[in-house]
Design a protein around this motif. Structure first.
Motif: not given
Lengths: 170, 176
Positions: A134, A162-168
Motif C-alpha cells: 500500500m 486510494l487515489p484514482l487517475p482523473p477522468k477526462e
C-alpha cells in the motif's frame, strides 16, 4: 504425535519451558511468549536435530479480542529433514511491536514489511520498516494510518483513501 | 451500378471523405492488448484462427500504444495498476476507443474488496462493456463489431477531430 514433532518440541522446551505445542490436522504449531521466541527460533535453526534453515513466511492473525489481539506466525521449513513447524507469538494491541528476526533469516525482511503493511505491527530493529503493497500515505480523512487486513477495516476500503487517475471529460 | 463497374470503367468513384475515412478506420482497428489477467487468454483466442479477428482487420495487436486505436482492457484493474492503464491510454492517439472486457474490468466483478477498482469507467471513457467471466471470444467479437458500427456512425472531419460525434452511445453492454 510423531517422533519428529516430539524432537521439535523437545528442542523448543530446552530453551524455555514456556511453550505450548498444538497439533492440528498433522501440522505442528508451537505457541511461545514474546520474551523467549527469538531464542526458540535461533535454537530451532541451529540445533542439529531440527535444522530449520528456511523461513517460508511470516504473517499475522487478527483475533479481534482485547488486549491479546494478534498472533504473529512464523512458518519454518527444514530443507534437510523436510519437516515444518509454525511458531505463534502473541502481540497485545497496546504494544504493537516485536523484535525483528532478520538477523536469524534474511528472508524475514520483506515478510515483516508485509505484516507491518497489512496489520500495523512494527518490527524493532528492522533495516527498512516501510509499507510493502500500500502507499505510504494510506490513511483515512483524519490522517489515521490504515491497515487493510485488520478485522475492523471495511472490506470495500475507505472511499478516497486510494487515489484514482482523473477522468477526462468528452 | 456496382463499385467494380465504376472502378473498371471510369477509374474513379464519388463519395464523401467521412465515408472513406470511417471505412478505413473501422476495418483496421488496431487493438492495444491491455491483458492484465485471465481475460487476456480469451483475448488471445479472439486473435487466434477459430475466432480470427483478422476478418475484421484487427489481427494486428499493437504492443505499442502509439499505433493503437482500440484499447481492450482485459482483467482486474487494481488501484495501483489504474495509473499504468491510464498512462498507456493517454499515449494512444485520437480517435480511440475502449472495450472493458469481462466483469472485473466492468464492475470489479467478484473482487469486491479494497484494492480493486469497481469499474474502469471511473477513470476511462468506456465504449463497450463485455459481460462474462471470462467472456467467450465471440462476445469480444461482438464488442468489436459494435465499435465498428460506432466508427461508421462517427464524423471524423477536421472540424470534429477528437470529439465524440458518433450517434451510438458510449457504454454499450455486450452479451451473447
Amino acid at each position: 504425535m510423531s517422533t519428529t514433532f516430539e524432537t521439535i518440541i523437545a528442542v523448543a522446551k530446552a530453551v524455555t519451558p514456556n511453550v505450548t505445542p498444538v497439533e492440528h490436522h498433522g501440522d505442528l504449531t508451537i505457541h511461545v511468549d514474546r520474551d523467549h521466541f527469538m531464542d526458540v527460533l535461533a535454537e530451532l535453526r541451529d540445533n542439529p536435530r531440527t535444522k530449520f534453515n528456511m523461513l517460508v513466511d511470516i504473517t499475522a492473525v487478527d483475533k479481534n479480542t482485547s488486549p491479546d489481539r494478534y498472533d504473529v506466525v512464523y512458518f519454518l521449513l527444514s530443507l534437510e529433514f523436510s519437516h515444518r513447524v509454525r511458531i505463534k507469538v502473541g502481540v497485545r494491541d497496546d504494544r504493537m511491536e516485536l523484535p525483528t528476526v532478520v538477523e536469524i533469516w534474511e528472508s524475514a525482511n520483506w515478510y515483516e514489511r508485509e505484516t507491518y503493511d497489512m496489520y500495523g505491527i512494527t518490527f524493532e530493529g528492522h533495516p527498512d520498516m516501510r509499507r510493502f503493497y500500500m502507499p505510504e500515505d494510506f490513511m483515512d480523512a483524519d490522517g489515521t494510518q490504515l491497515y487493510p487486513l485488520r478485522k475492523d477495516f471495511p472490506l470495500m476500503g475507505i472511499p478516497g483513501s486510494l487515489p484514482l487517475p482523473p477522468k477526462e471529460e468528452i | 451500378m456496382g463499385l467494380n463497374e465504376h472502378l473498371t470503367r471510369d477509374g474513379f468513384v464519388t463519395t464523401t471523405l467521412e465515408s472513406v475515412v470511417t471505412w478505413a478506420q473501422r476495418n483496421s482497428l488496431w487493438p492495444m492488448p491491455m491483458g492484465i489477467s485471465c481475460c487476456a487468454i480469451e483475448m488471445m483466442a479472439f486473435g487466434g484462427p477459430r475466432a480470427d479477428s483478422s476478418r475484421f482487420g484487427s489481427e494486428r495487436f499493437s504492443f505499442s500504444p502509439r499505433q493503437a486505436d482500440l484499447m481492450i482492457v482485459a482483467g482486474t484493474v487494481t488501484y495501483k495498476m489504474s495509473w499504468v492503464v491510464k498512462k498507456i491510454w493517454d499515449q494512444m492517439p485520437d480517435p480511440k476507443w475502449c472495450i472493458a472486457m469481462g466483469v472485473c474490468t466492468s464492475s470489479g466483478g467478484m473482487f469486491r474488496s479494497y484494492p480493486v477498482v469497481q469499474g474502469i469507467d471511473q477513470f476511462l471513457p468506456v465504449d463497450a462493456y463485455v459481460a462474462g467471466c471470462p467472456p467467450r471470444p465471440e462476445a469480444l467479437m461482438k464488442a468489436l463489431m459494435y465499435i465498428q458500427e460506432k466508427v461508421s456512425a462517427s464524423k471524423p472531419t477536421l472540424a470534429n477531430f477528437g470529439k465524440d460525434t458518433g450517434t451510438v452511445n458510449r457504454g454499450e453492454i455486450i452479451t451473447i
